[in-house]
Design an enzyme around this catalytic site. Sequence first.
Site, short mmCIF file in Angstrom:
data_model
loop_
_atom_site.label_atom_id
_atom_site.label_comp_id
_atom_site.label_asym_id
_atom_site.label_seq_id
_atom_site.Cartn_x
_atom_site.Cartn_y
_atom_site.Cartn_z
N ASP A 51 0.78 -1.20 0.06
CA ASP A 51 -0.07 0.15 -0.05
C ASP A 51 1.02 1.33 0.10
OD1 ASP A 51 -2.48 -1.47 0.03
OD2 ASP A 51 -2.53 -1.36 2.21
N GLU B 187 -11.60 -2.04 -2.50
CA GLU B 187 -11.13 -1.29 -1.46
C GLU B 187 -10.04 -0.50 -1.84
OE1 GLU B 187 -9.87 -3.77 1.38
OE2 GLU B 187 -8.18 -4.84 0.21
#
EC number: 3.2.1.99
Length: 383
Positions: free
Chosen positions: A49, A227
């Site tokens: 991420d 997401e």
Amino acid sequence: MVHITLPGLLLCLCLYLSVAPANPLNAHARVSDTTAFPLPNEGHVVAHDPSIVRHHEHFYLFKGGIHIPVFRASNLSGPWERLGTVLNGPSLVQKQNQRRPWAPMVTQWKNRFYCFYSISQNGKRNSAIGVASSDSVEPGGWTDHGPLINTGHGPGSGVYPFNVSNAIDPAFFADPITGQPYLQYGSYWKGIFQVPLAEDLLSVENATHPNTDHLVFLPKKKPKPNEGVFMSYRAPYYYAWFSHGQCCHFKTQGFPKEGNEYSIRVGRSTSVHGPFVDRDNKDLLNGGGSVVYGSNHGKVYAPGGLGVLPGANGEPDVLYYHYHNASIGFAQGDARLGWNYLDYVDGWPVPRAPSNPGNSLQPPSSVSLQIVAFLCLVILFTL
């Protein structure tokens, strides 16, 4: 008759190990060998991420981890220098995993830097998005302001959309037309949402009844693995990017069916509020989302956790993300930075193949092993 000698066998073994993958592909991982997507430019840094900002001729990379690690490089392909962390200790968010925030997103807004981050647990809605700010992008001057929004429990968690969503994977976007700042967030459950922020970015505008936009949702499917939202703009379109599928935990949860791992998807709209639709004109609120980048070449697995850097100095926009190199491993700590320049075809983003083959991830090849087999035969016949 061929006499196989121990030195010959040892030499063959050494040759094989020199070209064989360091960590052979797990038999349960089904890595697509499609060539529909280009190989990535390698970032040469471990990152899950990632969030990247460009400042003063340098790139700064932030990633999930203890106190939010910070790296700096003059090139997206490194070398990356670790500078320290955003936080000096646990987050002020009073929830579990305070020491290890997830999925930071860093931006510059009106000469100040802001780091939005998540505090959560796997599979739980008791989450929060916190925010820290600093006059400098580098470590040492960041102030943690604590939670911006809560879901599950905590102040404001009963307000829509926080009462139906999961406060992780924050993204920041300032509308280039109106200047209004927004926070996008969400994972599984009711999907991905957008709320306006106050001018100082430290609170939600009209927090007891925010002007909410529902951006992405899977209405008829369980689970609902959308997401990692990111919003970008290239006139005349706003682009809502997101990751779809199983992101990680392959060692503990197993590998999903091929195609159900992370992939990068997108929809577009002429309004920041949506509706966002994909190439087939399917609304992202009805399960839409065009796949921009997915597993490929038998090597790249589960790309996601993305961001888009606007082009600078005449260069194209950059799509960056984490992915797993199937020759290295599938643990959380094996996720690596990859990136590609973006072209736009009929207004849709398309990743560009690396222009420097030496910097790109190379697909697996049987040629090296064939050469080793030939050399082994030569050795065994001559020793």
